[in-house]
Motif scaffolding. Sequence first.
Motif, PDB file in Angstrom:
ATOM      1  N   PHE A 162       0.787  -1.236   0.000  1.00  0.00           N
ATOM      2  CA  PHE A 162       0.000   0.000   0.000  1.00  0.00           C
ATOM      3  C   PHE A 162       0.825   1.295   0.000  1.00  0.00           C
ATOM      4  O   PHE A 162       0.231   2.371  -0.010  1.00  0.00           O
ATOM      5  CB  PHE A 162      -0.953   0.005   1.205  1.00  0.00           C
ATOM      6  N   THR A 163       2.138   1.223   0.081  1.00  0.00           N
ATOM      7  CA  THR A 163       2.896   2.476   0.216  1.00  0.00           C
ATOM      8  C   THR A 163       4.091   2.551  -0.744  1.00  0.00           C
ATOM      9  O   THR A 163       4.085   3.314  -1.711  1.00  0.00           O
ATOM     10  CB  THR A 163       3.402   2.648   1.670  1.00  0.00           C
ATOM     11  N   TYR A 217       4.393   2.923  -4.706  1.00  0.00           N
ATOM     12  CA  TYR A 217       3.835   4.118  -5.353  1.00  0.00           C
ATOM     13  C   TYR A 217       4.659   5.358  -5.071  1.00  0.00           C
ATOM     14  O   TYR A 217       4.234   6.476  -5.321  1.00  0.00           O
ATOM     15  CB  TYR A 217       2.374   4.304  -4.895  1.00  0.00           C
ATOM     16  N   LYS A 218       5.850   5.167  -4.503  1.00  0.00           N
ATOM     17  CA  LYS A 218       6.754   6.286  -4.256  1.00  0.00           C
ATOM     18  C   LYS A 218       8.179   5.770  -4.455  1.00  0.00           C
ATOM     19  O   LYS A 218       8.390   4.586  -4.685  1.00  0.00           O
ATOM     20  CB  LYS A 218       6.572   6.832  -2.844  1.00  0.00           C
ATOM     21  N   ARG A 243       3.091   7.219 -10.191  1.00  0.00           N
ATOM     22  CA  ARG A 243       3.519   7.705  -8.868  1.00  0.00           C
ATOM     23  C   ARG A 243       3.173   9.175  -8.654  1.00  0.00           C
ATOM     24  O   ARG A 243       3.272   9.681  -7.533  1.00  0.00           O
ATOM     25  CB  ARG A 243       5.021   7.461  -8.674  1.00  0.00           C
ATOM     26  N   SER A 244       2.791   9.865  -9.730  1.00  0.00           N
ATOM     27  CA  SER A 244       2.394  11.274  -9.615  1.00  0.00           C
ATOM     28  C   SER A 244       0.905  11.465  -9.888  1.00  0.00           C
ATOM     29  O   SER A 244       0.469  12.605 -10.089  1.00  0.00           O
ATOM     30  CB  SER A 244       3.199  12.123 -10.605  1.00  0.00           C
ATOM     31  N   LYS A 250      -3.346   8.154  -5.985  1.00  0.00           N
ATOM     32  CA  LYS A 250      -2.667   8.108  -4.679  1.00  0.00           C
ATOM     33  C   LYS A 250      -3.674   8.267  -3.535  1.00  0.00           C
ATOM     34  O   LYS A 250      -3.561   7.614  -2.497  1.00  0.00           O
ATOM     35  CB  LYS A 250      -1.577   9.189  -4.604  1.00  0.00           C
TER      36      LYS A 250
END
Lengths: 417, 417
Positions: B178-179, B182-183, B202-203, B208
Amino acid sequence: MIYKILDNKSVVDYVLNIPSVSKMFSHKEAVTAREVGDGNLNLVFIVSDDKNSMIVKQAIPYLRIAGESWPLARDRMRFESQALALHNKLAPGLAPALYHTDLEMSLVVMEYLGKHVIMRKELIKRKRFPLFVGHISTFLAETLFKTSDIYLTGAEKKKLQAEFINPELCKITEDFVFTNPYKESPENKWNHVIDPEVKALRSNGKLKVAIAEMKEGFMTHGQSIVHGDLHTGSIMINEKETRVFDPEFAFYGPAGFDVGAILGNLTLNYCSHFVRTPDVTERESFQAYLIELIRGTWNEFARKFDELWQKNNKGELCPPSYWDFPGGEQAFAEYRRKYIKLLLQDTAGCGGCKMMRRILGIAHVEDIEGIVDPQQRAIAERLALQIGARWVTERASFNSVEDLINIIVSVAGKKGK
Amino acid sequence: MIYKILDNKSVVDYVLNIPSVSKMFSHKEAVTAREVGDGNLNLVFIVSDDKNSMIVKQAIPYLRIAGESWPLARDRMRFESQALALHNKLAPGLAPALYHTDLEMSLVVMEYLGKHVIMRKELIKRKRFPLFVGHISTFLAETLFKTSDIYLTGAEKKKLQAEFINPELCKITEDFVFTNPYKESPENKWNHVIDPEVKALRSNGKLKVAIAEMKEGFMTHGQSIVHGDLHTGSIMINEKETRVFDPEFAFYGPAGFDVGAILGNLTLNYCSHFVRTPDVTERESFQAYLIELIRGTWNEFARKFDELWQKNNKGELCPPSYWDFPGGEQAFAEYRRKYIKLLLQDTAGCGGCKMMRRILGIAHVEDIEGIVDPQQRAIAERLALQIGARWVTERASFNSVEDLINIIVSVAGKKGK
């Protein structure tokens, strides 16, 4: 120390034997105690010398089914002491100071609130408390934010979650807030003047579905450590200070449950003044004040919660690095907005259930119950049921506290029709 | 027994010393063992005589940071053994039989699945399993329904909740599902052919926010005891039998997390065949089969869950007496419909995250990772990212599994555009 039930004499010996507590008394030979609790579940002693006082609150076994329920009684005091310690840490000055905990003795020693009064009783008398909105919104924001996954690491939250699994007290809320008032149940009490309304409500399929949804959230949404019983009878107050007490129901639940308890109980008081305050000017003035409390409590709570989030986004849920991209600041703001909007909708749903159950269920509120004439009382009760039902069923459309207020004003405007 | 790490010799002595286990071997002098685990976290022994075999799975301390992480390793086996016992009770025949648990030794003794294969590897080879839908939908319905507040009393649920607070394994999912994918995060791996898509994802502020909502649900929505890692690599299968294993991630979470794991991993396999199966007829036939698995798994799960609810509405949430009013049957049906619809939306959201993280994060799936040519692999990866993102962001509009399937088919149809 092995558990024994204290009395006015042994409680004095007990406190004088705890150095950290006894040092608060300068005249130890003058210390006396008197028991002031209702005697059903807890003993409450005021222990004083000629200058200082403190409260000793001790859980006793349930009188009616003593023995079997004993372990339950002990645990009750564990939750109260844990929650008091937490509230003192997160919202210092907004809960009674905790001096000592003794789980073997099932007791806490805490601040005596001799200069405070129970808020519910004062609202009935139309007393105003200029600092209430500031205090309660801080209490709510600090305790609900700082026990959430937004502020805590996953490990910290889960440790607290294990400590605050509180089955017996949750069961009371599950039954008496979310289930029994809306069906036939032997302990329900209601004013038979409103029999038709009660019957209609208990057969309102749309409302029953919505209440079941709120109950599911109460049972499964471990968002924050909630006080769990935050009505205006759990608040001691005066012009300068506010203290939230009796947190034995504390557990990981939906944050809106506490906020809804405040807004719902303010609204019950609002309804009561249609009968309690016949003078129109006086009534409208105080009801306008109550609306300001509702508006202010939500708006200040939401503002402080959001501010805490922006300044302390250090927990597991969505760390700053997650929002570190072009447009990330706006996305983060949008997520906060959506989170707080859901919290508002939960507030309305929980608050609505709490209003209805005070009319239909086992435990009523003095604001309305104190109206002696059943015909007159029914005026307030019908309003409370209508507002509560609309808060629950319409909650998904709410965007701001004005939506809740509009329902209060609109239902009250049609009073008697 | 005091913990010691077993080897091929001592494990034989160990099992022969447990009467309930050793009696399964008729030729005790012929019992031998071989270690077949990967050696990083667990030892896995097959212990056999000339006729029968069993598995001994023992947790060992994390090799790299041994000592400090030791208590964590022991707890891991507690969750696995608890969950295995639960699955054997609730869905007998659909999890490996549990013969023996020894928490001091951090081990379980369980059924050897010599006639089963890992489902993921077989789907890669386009193998079909005629009984899979029936088995997995029963496993999901029985385990998720019967650990929910619909089936359990409040006290029963909260007791289980305390036993299944699983911080370390939850943290792995919180971070790696979950984290971090994506970054920017050092352990992330991805095919650099799709750098532009990865950067865009990721943007993507809207996405998000939606992923953060799914994470909040994972961290707070204690709906059912979920397996927690129910991908096609956690399923041993053959023509006649299905066994779900490795439930060490089990905890009280959103029921849709398990259902989403199945649907998401079937969809990853679907995407892989655009490369793995160049023959159009063969590909379309197998992809149609995968769509049938997705449709069947959801529909059969939902049907069985609803049927269990109607037949066993004995838990805390909404007992039959709550629906005992004129129109109550319809209201109860409406509540079930809304509950299961939210479960579908959670399934889509969780499944979508699980698809994306397998492309962007630390742990990939062989279905796609096994495609050697990065340009070819990118075809499957782009599809998986697009489908996953749409499942998450559009989930609130989903009413049936056809909405999920339509996205798969629609995205796949525009492949390469």
